[in-house]
Design a protein around this motif. Structure first.
Motif: not given
Length: 460
Positions: A162-166
């Motif tokens: 999720q952090m990567l996508q954000h």
């Protein structure tokens, strides 16, 4: 004569509950700032105009705050269960939420935020940090308690995926420096992926860095939205083959740090080998001049391995004197370094670099040294990867970069400063907190209470 000294104090908590402030006192050497939440305006927060009722029996919650005084500081909240009538004239009960603090940790958000920032971003060891909080802010704590905070916050932050996508939604990335390292006390490999904005996008711990593990990981992050047009790593076949398999059209540039490290290693071995032979010969023949030269070579070994542009005035004179004493090996050795500098710093095209490689080959072949010959072997095997920036438009800005290596260094620094991070989960929590603070400027303390929800501005 007794004196009373008054000082102003403001914080996020006092601003929130200024209408609930009921007084302050010093109890057993601790400054206590007291709030009665029953006085706070909850009508706006609850969205009601009904009369609020409070139970008579109340309780208190004490929370540590960073102290700007000579005494430790504590917030004391008087809390009671409240109720009001809804539109259907049904009684609804509620317990006031205390904002700006963590009731599970009994610390203000400012304490938790500072502890995590110093541990994760600044790399201060947990043991030293517990000492700093005790001495500077008079807050008693242990390194194990700080570790629990970090693990608790990390478990509430968005997952690595999720952090990567954000991060990609915030600023798209098309370049992928990739490196790996082996944490202390484990045989597993941690793969580190950065981008052209110097952000660490994601880390992944695998059993090894072999081609299958690396390829599976890169395919996973590609599926998450990382579309790479230029990739960088060391010369590990595991990484290079995995990059080609997942992003077949991506341009690949070997990380400059690893190129220089490889060549510098052969230069160092050559210099020390020559110095060792000189010393042995001088001792065997009782030649004082030969032994003195060997000693001087040892004293100046780091200067001899420097680029000419990095010399100080004293080093420049010392190397000139040494070259006059040993016009053979030392002069040729320094000439080889100058040729290497010409290739990496002054070649502006592939053709120029190849001409300078020919001159370097002549210089090395003139010296009977196996270590120097390995430099030529290295160039023969990796010339295309090491100097692709001279042939591919848009890659020139990366010729001096060491992006992939710097990601590994960050994790290694954190690990050393914290006496070794003991588990993969804790290591991942450190990285999630680092990303949240460094790249997203998030209030990480709030995640303890709100859960793994990103701000709406970042979620869009």
């Amino acid at each position: 004569m007794a004196l009373t000294v008054q000082m102003q104090f403001t914080s996020a908590v006092t601003e929130i509950y200024q209408d609930a402030f009921v007084g302050s006192s010093i109890e057993n050497g601790t400054t206590v700032i007291q709030f009665d939440l029953r006085k706070h305006d909850f009508h706006q927060e609850l969205g009601t105009k009904a009369t609020l009722c409070w139970r008579k029996d109340s309780y208190q919650v004490d929370v540590h705050e960073l102290s700007t005084f000579h005494n430790p500081m504590t917030y004391r909240f008087i809390v009671a269960q409240g109720s009001d009538l809804n539109d259907q004239h049904q009684r609804v009960y509620f317990t006031p939420e205390i904002k700006g603090v963590s009731t599970s940790q009994h610390m203000s958000h400012s304490v938790i935020r500072l502890a995590c920032y110093r541990a994760v971003v600044c790399g201060v060891s947990l043991r030293h940090m517990a000492l700093l909080f005790s001495v500077l802010f008079l807050i008693p704590m242990t390194k194990s308690s700080i570790k629990r905070w970090i693990d608790d916050i990390g478990s509430h932050l968005p997952t690595p995926e999720q952090m990567l996508q954000h991060l990609l939604a915030l600023t798209p990335a098309t370049e992928c420096p990739l490196d790996g390292y082996y944490p202390l006390g484990t045989d597993n490999c941690v793969m580190v992926v950065k981008d052209e904005h110097a952000r660490i996008l994601i880390t992944h711990e695998a059993a090894s860095e072999n081609g299958d593990d690396a390829r599976t990981f890169l395919q996973h992050i590609k599926d998450l939205g990382l579309n790479v047009t230029a990739a960088f790593s060391d010369y590990s076949p595991s990484f290079t083959e995995a990059i080609k398999a997942v992003w077949p059209h991506a341009r690949f540039q070997a990380d400059h740090f690893h190129t220089v490290k490889n060549i510098w290693g052969h230069l160092k071995k050559s210099l020390l080998s020559y110095r060792r032979k000189l010393k042995v010969s001088g001792e065997a023949k009782q030649n004082e001049a030969c032994m003195a030269l060997a000693k001087k070579l040892w004293q100046l070994r780091w200067s001899l391995l420097k680029k000419p542009s990095n010399f100080s005035g004293e080093e420049k004179q010392a190397i000139a004197d040494l070259e006059s004493e040993d016009a053979g090996f030392v002069h040729r050795f320094r000439s080889i370094i100058r040729q290497l500098v010409n290739i990496f710093d002054h070649a502006h095209s592939a053709a120029q670099a190849k001409l300078r490689l020919q001159q370097l080959r002549k210089e090395i072949n003139a010296v009977d040294d196996d270590h120097l010959q390995k430099i030529l072997t290295f160039f023969d095997d990796h010339w295309e990867q090491a100097l692709r920036y001279l042939r591919k438009k848009g890659m020139g800005k990366h010729r001096r970069g060491s992006n992939s290596e710097s990601g590994r260094r960050l994790l290694r620094r954190l690990e050393k400063n914290h006496d070794g991070i003991r588990s993969a989960a804790t290591r991942q929590h450190y990285m999630q907190i680092y990303q949240a603070i460094k790249y997203l400027s998030l209030d990480i303390a709030a995640f303890i209470e709100k859960g793994p929800q990103m701000p709406s501005a970042l979620s869009r």
